[in-house]
Design a protein around this motif. Structure first.
Motif, PDB file in Angstrom:
ATOM      1  N   ARG A   2       0.824  -1.210   0.000  1.00 31.39           N
ATOM      2  CA  ARG A   2       0.000   0.000   0.000  1.00 31.39           C
ATOM      3  C   ARG A   2       0.859   1.263   0.000  1.00 31.39           C
ATOM      4  NH1 ARG A   2      -5.350  -0.873   0.685  1.00 31.39           N
ATOM      5  NH2 ARG A   2      -5.932  -3.005   1.273  1.00 31.39           N
ATOM      6  N   SER A   3       1.951   1.248   0.732  1.00 28.77           N
ATOM      7  CA  SER A   3       2.775   2.456   0.828  1.00 28.77           C
ATOM      8  C   SER A   3       3.524   2.738  -0.463  1.00 28.77           C
ATOM      9  CB  SER A   3       3.761   2.334   1.998  1.00 28.77           C
ATOM     10  OG  SER A   3       4.677   1.271   1.793  1.00 28.77           O
TER      11      SER A   3
ATOM     12  N   VAL B 278      -3.740  -1.381  -5.606  1.00 30.10           N
ATOM     13  CA  VAL B 278      -3.163  -2.312  -4.632  1.00 30.10           C
ATOM     14  C   VAL B 278      -3.359  -3.744  -5.114  1.00 30.10           C
ATOM     15  CG1 VAL B 278      -3.400  -3.238  -2.292  1.00 30.10           C
ATOM     16  CG2 VAL B 278      -3.385  -0.763  -2.654  1.00 30.10           C
TER      17      VAL B 278
END
Length: 317
Positions: free
Chosen positions: A282-283, A298
């Motif tokens: 996600r980051s 994602v």
């Protein structure tokens, strides 16, 4: 790393600190936030010169980062080491790793021309250029070595994506439960990947894509070349598809780089990095989408990671 409109001014103490490191008669005339950094705020500072011209600097600020002091010490050391090596890295202007004069730990460096390129178009031409530059980084033999690499991922911290090939992931996790293979030390970037490489912004020259800079040296370490190759391979697999991740190691060797001797040793390093990315999908997706890769959701990235890990187990396992 690319630019966006700044949403907050440079903090007063940091502004004063930067000003103290400018040349006589210079002043800050503009700031612009840069997106792409995961761990720090990045800003391009436009510096007005006495003759009416301008130049740019880059300010890296860690806000609330647990390991900011260590990262900034390492980045400052790396930039100092890289001076006059031929590796196109920023020049160190000043560093305040413990926020003695700034509101937060900060580093000031020169600005490099160029842009990051994350698009699928042209990846075939960029890949060997990336490989050649990584070989040149690994060829450096500094008098003072950076600290040995640290690998934080363990078999217990891996996050298996939903719908992944359970058998392949279980086998991959077992690989990193085993002992660390022997390795020969090299000067490592530790986050060498397209997001930290600047290419010539103008139209490609007849000789092909040209790298103008390599940035973000906060993870600089000493360790096996396989670690850097594994990381770039994983990112290429997530950005452009698993086949490009598998191809990068071949390109690195074609450029003169040396990797671990046995397939099992190579598998260890490449699987370790792929599994490490499972913890931060996600980051990494957010800055890619901000940079224009809106196709990389994602779910898409998780599916590519699953396909890449599975392919590694099938080809090297």
């Amino acid at each position: 790393m690319s630019a966006r409109d700044d949403t907050a001014a440079v903090r007063p103490a940091t502004l004063a600190w930067v000003s103290r490191h400018l040349e006589t008669g210079e002043r800050i005339v503009g700031t612009e936030a840069l997106h792409g950094g995961l761990t720090a705020e990045m800003r391009r500072l436009t510096i007005g010169r006495p003759d009416g011209g301008t130049r740019d600097l880059v300010l890296r600020t860690f806000v609330g980062a647990e390991h900011a002091e260590d990262w900034l010490h390492r980045e400052a050391g790396a930039l100092t080491t890289l001076t006059e090596t031929g590796v196109p890295a920023p020049g160190l202007v000043a560093v305040d790793p413990v926020a003695a004069q700034c509101e937060y730990p900060s580093l000031l460096m020169t600005h490099l021309a160029g842009r990051t390129v994350l698009d699928d178009e042209g990846v075939r031409l960029r890949l060997p250029v990336l490989a050649r530059h990584l070989v040149s980084i690994h060829a450096l033999r500094p008098v003072e070595r950076p600290r040995n690499y640290v690998a934080l991922t363990t078999a217990d911290t891996v996050v298996t994506p939903g719908g992944a090939d359970a058998a392949a992931w279980a086998a991959a996790i077992d690989v990193i439960r085993g002992p660390v293979p022997p390795w020969e030390g090299r000067f490592l970037h530790r986050d060498f990947q397209p997001g930290n490489v600047l290419f010539e912004a103008a139209c490609p020259s007849p000789s092909g894509p040209r790298i103008t800079g390599v940035v973000d040296w906060a993870g600089c370490s000493w360790g096996p070349a396989d670690l850097d190759v594994a990381h770039c391979s994983t990112v290429l697999a997530l950005l452009h598809g698993p086949a490009w991740g598998l191809r990068f190691a071949e390109a690195y060797e074609e450029a003169g780089g040396a990797l671990a001797a046995s397939a099992s040793e190579r598998l260890y390093w490449r699987v370790r990095d792929g599994l490490a990315c499972s913890e931060e999908v996600r980051s990494v997706v957010l800055p890619w989408r901000e940079a224009g890769r809106t196709d990389l959701t994602v779910r898409v990235v998780e599916q590519r990671l699953d396909a890449y890990v599975t392919a590694l187990m099938n080809t090297l396992g």
